[in-house]
Design a protein around this motif. Structure first.
Motif, PDB file in Angstrom:
ATOM      1  N   ILE A 112      59.697 128.849 -37.497  1.00 24.52           N
ATOM      2  CA  ILE A 112      61.051 128.720 -36.732  1.00 24.52           C
ATOM      3  C   ILE A 112      60.957 126.996 -36.254  1.00 24.52           C
ATOM      4  CG2 ILE A 112      62.144 129.469 -34.698  1.00 24.52           C
ATOM      5  CD1 ILE A 112      61.136 132.090 -34.967  1.00 24.52           C
ATOM      6  N   GLY A 113      59.757 126.836 -35.867  1.00 27.33           N
ATOM      7  CA  GLY A 113      59.723 125.376 -35.134  1.00 27.33           C
ATOM      8  C   GLY A 113      60.031 124.226 -36.227  1.00 27.33           C
ATOM      9  N   VAL A 114      59.758 124.560 -37.704  1.00 28.10           N
ATOM     10  CA  VAL A 114      60.190 123.789 -38.677  1.00 28.10           C
ATOM     11  C   VAL A 114      61.621 123.482 -38.893  1.00 28.10           C
ATOM     12  CG1 VAL A 114      59.933 123.248 -41.001  1.00 28.10           C
ATOM     13  CG2 VAL A 114      57.873 123.893 -39.863  1.00 28.10           C
ATOM     14  N   ILE A 115      62.124 124.939 -39.077  1.00 28.61           N
ATOM     15  CA  ILE A 115      63.520 125.164 -39.530  1.00 28.61           C
ATOM     16  C   ILE A 115      64.454 124.643 -38.343  1.00 28.61           C
ATOM     17  CG2 ILE A 115      65.393 126.882 -39.602  1.00 28.61           C
ATOM     18  CD1 ILE A 115      63.201 128.598 -41.262  1.00 28.61           C
ATOM     19  N   MET A 116      64.204 124.907 -36.938  1.00 27.21           N
ATOM     20  CA  MET A 116      65.205 124.386 -36.032  1.00 27.21           C
ATOM     21  C   MET A 116      65.366 122.907 -36.188  1.00 27.21           C
ATOM     22  SD  MET A 116      63.858 126.642 -32.609  1.00 27.21           S
ATOM     23  CE  MET A 116      64.653 125.544 -31.660  1.00 27.21           C
ATOM     24  N   PRO A 117      64.590 121.771 -36.056  1.00 20.36           N
ATOM     25  CA  PRO A 117      65.120 120.637 -36.363  1.00 20.36           C
ATOM     26  C   PRO A 117      65.786 120.318 -37.528  1.00 20.36           C
ATOM     27  CG  PRO A 117      62.597 120.818 -36.176  1.00 20.36           C
ATOM     28  CD  PRO A 117      63.439 122.233 -35.862  1.00 20.36           C
ATOM     29  N   PHE A 118      65.141 120.825 -38.566  1.00 21.32           N
ATOM     30  CA  PHE A 118      65.908 120.759 -39.813  1.00 21.32           C
ATOM     31  C   PHE A 118      67.369 121.073 -39.947  1.00 21.32           C
ATOM     32  CE2 PHE A 118      67.033 122.358 -44.166  1.00 21.32           C
ATOM     33  CZ  PHE A 118      66.985 120.908 -44.864  1.00 21.32           C
ATOM     34  N   GLY A 119      67.630 122.322 -39.579  1.00 21.51           N
ATOM     35  CA  GLY A 119      68.927 122.585 -39.282  1.00 21.51           C
ATOM     36  C   GLY A 119      69.804 121.765 -38.466  1.00 21.51           C
ATOM     37  N   LEU A 120      69.177 121.369 -37.120  1.00 27.63           N
ATOM     38  CA  LEU A 120      70.115 120.683 -36.298  1.00 27.63           C
ATOM     39  C   LEU A 120      70.459 119.210 -36.765  1.00 27.63           C
ATOM     40  CD1 LEU A 120      71.255 120.744 -33.454  1.00 27.63           C
ATOM     41  CD2 LEU A 120      69.183 119.898 -32.560  1.00 27.63           C
ATOM     42  N   GLY A 121      69.373 118.917 -37.529  1.00 29.36           N
ATOM     43  CA  GLY A 121      69.546 117.567 -38.065  1.00 29.36           C
ATOM     44  C   GLY A 121      70.720 117.506 -39.146  1.00 29.36           C
ATOM     45  N   LEU A 122      70.668 118.564 -40.065  1.00 29.79           N
ATOM     46  CA  LEU A 122      71.710 118.411 -40.980  1.00 29.79           C
ATOM     47  C   LEU A 122      72.974 119.004 -40.295  1.00 29.79           C
ATOM     48  CD1 LEU A 122      70.093 120.873 -43.754  1.00 29.79           C
ATOM     49  CD2 LEU A 122      70.800 118.657 -44.086  1.00 29.79           C
ATOM     50  N   GLY A 123      73.149 119.750 -39.411  1.00 30.37           N
ATOM     51  CA  GLY A 123      74.421 119.889 -38.707  1.00 30.37           C
ATOM     52  C   GLY A 123      74.933 118.609 -38.110  1.00 30.37           C
ATOM     53  N   VAL A 124      74.278 117.929 -37.457  1.00 25.05           N
ATOM     54  CA  VAL A 124      74.450 116.651 -36.845  1.00 25.05           C
ATOM     55  C   VAL A 124      75.035 115.630 -37.926  1.00 25.05           C
ATOM     56  CG1 VAL A 124      73.921 114.610 -35.604  1.00 25.05           C
ATOM     57  CG2 VAL A 124      73.282 116.708 -34.764  1.00 25.05           C
ATOM     58  N   LEU A 125      74.369 115.672 -39.014  1.00 23.91           N
ATOM     59  CA  LEU A 125      74.636 114.644 -40.300  1.00 23.91           C
ATOM     60  C   LEU A 125      76.142 115.211 -40.696  1.00 23.91           C
ATOM     61  CD1 LEU A 125      74.179 112.531 -42.445  1.00 23.91           C
ATOM     62  CD2 LEU A 125      73.228 114.568 -43.910  1.00 23.91           C
ATOM     63  N   PHE A 126      76.448 116.458 -41.126  1.00 18.40           N
ATOM     64  CA  PHE A 126      77.564 116.786 -41.561  1.00 18.40           C
ATOM     65  C   PHE A 126      78.645 116.668 -40.507  1.00 18.40           C
ATOM     66  CE2 PHE A 126      75.086 120.213 -43.983  1.00 18.40           C
ATOM     67  CZ  PHE A 126      74.559 119.196 -44.944  1.00 18.40           C
ATOM     68  N   LEU A 127      78.359 116.916 -39.167  1.00 17.27           N
ATOM     69  CA  LEU A 127      79.745 116.707 -38.228  1.00 17.27           C
ATOM     70  C   LEU A 127      79.777 115.140 -38.179  1.00 17.27           C
ATOM     71  CD1 LEU A 127      79.013 118.846 -35.200  1.00 17.27           C
ATOM     72  CD2 LEU A 127      80.368 119.290 -37.212  1.00 17.27           C
TER      73      LEU A 127
END
Length: 306
Positions: A112-127
């Motif tokens: 979970i600790g690996v997935i969280m920043p990865f998902g947040l980073g992708l989301g910020v990139l797409f936005l």
């Protein structure tokens, strides 16, 4: 603007008027019929799923899944496709990864600790790449109440039905496995398969909640109501009932308050759910103080006699 602020500083009414305006509240109610129905579905799904989130100690997993759900929704927004579908895909990918790779609690927290920043980073990139309305970007993070259109409503209803059917099928064995996994496994209950199935159900529930309260605050629907209910009852029947009731009060109350306000829905939902939890906790604390302590040793009994 400065004059309004000075008025607010003087008597406090200016701030209130800037936040709340119920002048056309009756007319605005017609704009959120889909949202109220979606809120009822989320309250039901969130309340029931939250019981197992608390039982299986998965609040951290909820937050981790929500980050990838946010990334999926942001990708869908960028590509111009259905946002609910994008959120569901992101949630299911995260839930599957956590369920398969994080069998043990220690491994699960690391994943979970690996997935969280990865998902947040992708989301910020797409936005950041999205050039449309800023409100759409903001809504994915903090929620919105008037953007639930008919196509999204169809997705929400169908996904909620899937979640409820799966929960109905696995409720008893999942409860057994959550209470005592070793005994359940010894009696032939497929504990690992149930764990993965629940993670996928949790992923769907997170994707649903993201549409209303946003990716950052899904815990207010999937954790807080069940945690509040668990403070006042241990009944296997009453616990899910109270959890659903608390979730419904939080989401529907938040929608109705946000409708006459300039503030997004998420602060209202989180505040209502927190107040309910605080009230339940205070109630159990007072009840514990009123309940006489049972003397469970001979030395304590002898001391009382002296």
């Amino acid at each position: 603007m400065i004059g309004r602020w000075l008025l607010a500083e003087g008597d406090g009414t200016g701030v209130w008027q800037q936040i709340f305006n119920f002048d056309n509240y009756g007319e605005l109610l017609g704009l959120v019929q889909n949202s109220l129905l979606a809120g009822a579905l989320l309250g039901l799904v969130g309340g029931l799923v939250g019981v197992f989130v608390i039982m299986r100690d998965l609040p951290f997993a909820v937050h981790g899944i929500s980050e990838l759900s946010f990334a999926g929704g942001a990708a869908a927004l960028l590509l111009g496709v259905n946002i609910v579908a994008g959120s569901i895909v992101g949630s299911l990918l995260a839930a599957a990864a956590i369920g398969v790779l994080g069998v043990r609690a220690r491994d699960r927290n690391s994943i979970i600790g690996v997935i969280m920043p990865f998902g947040l980073g992708l989301g910020v990139l797409f936005l950041s790449l999205y050039k449309g309305r800023a409100a759409n970007k903001f809504g994915l993070l903090t929620g919105q109440i008037i953007a639930v259109d008919t196509p999204q409503m169809s997705w929400l209803i169908s996904t909620s039905i899937v979640v409820l059917i799966v929960l109905l099928i696995v409720w008893k064995p999942l409860t057994f496995a959550g209470a005592d996994p070793e005994v359940a496994e010894a009696r032939g209950v497929p504990v690992r398969a149930l764990s993965l199935a629940f993670m996928l159900v949790l992923g769907l529930a997170v994707a649903l909640c993201v549409q209303i309260v946003g990716a950052l605050l899904v815990l207010s629907l999937l954790v807080t109501p069940a945690a509040a209910a668990a403070r006042i009852t241990a009944s296997t029947v009453l616990l899910p009932v109270l959890s659903v009731v608390f979730a419904l009060i939080s989401i529907e109350g938040g929608i109705l308050l946000a409708l006459g306000s300039t503030v997004p829905i998420s602060p209202y939902v989180t505040t209502i759910s927190f107040v309910i939890y605080l009230a339940c906790r205070l109630a159990t604390t007072k009840r514990a103080k009123r309940t006489p302590r049972v003397l469970n040793s001979a030395s304590e009994v002898g001391a009382m006699r002296v």
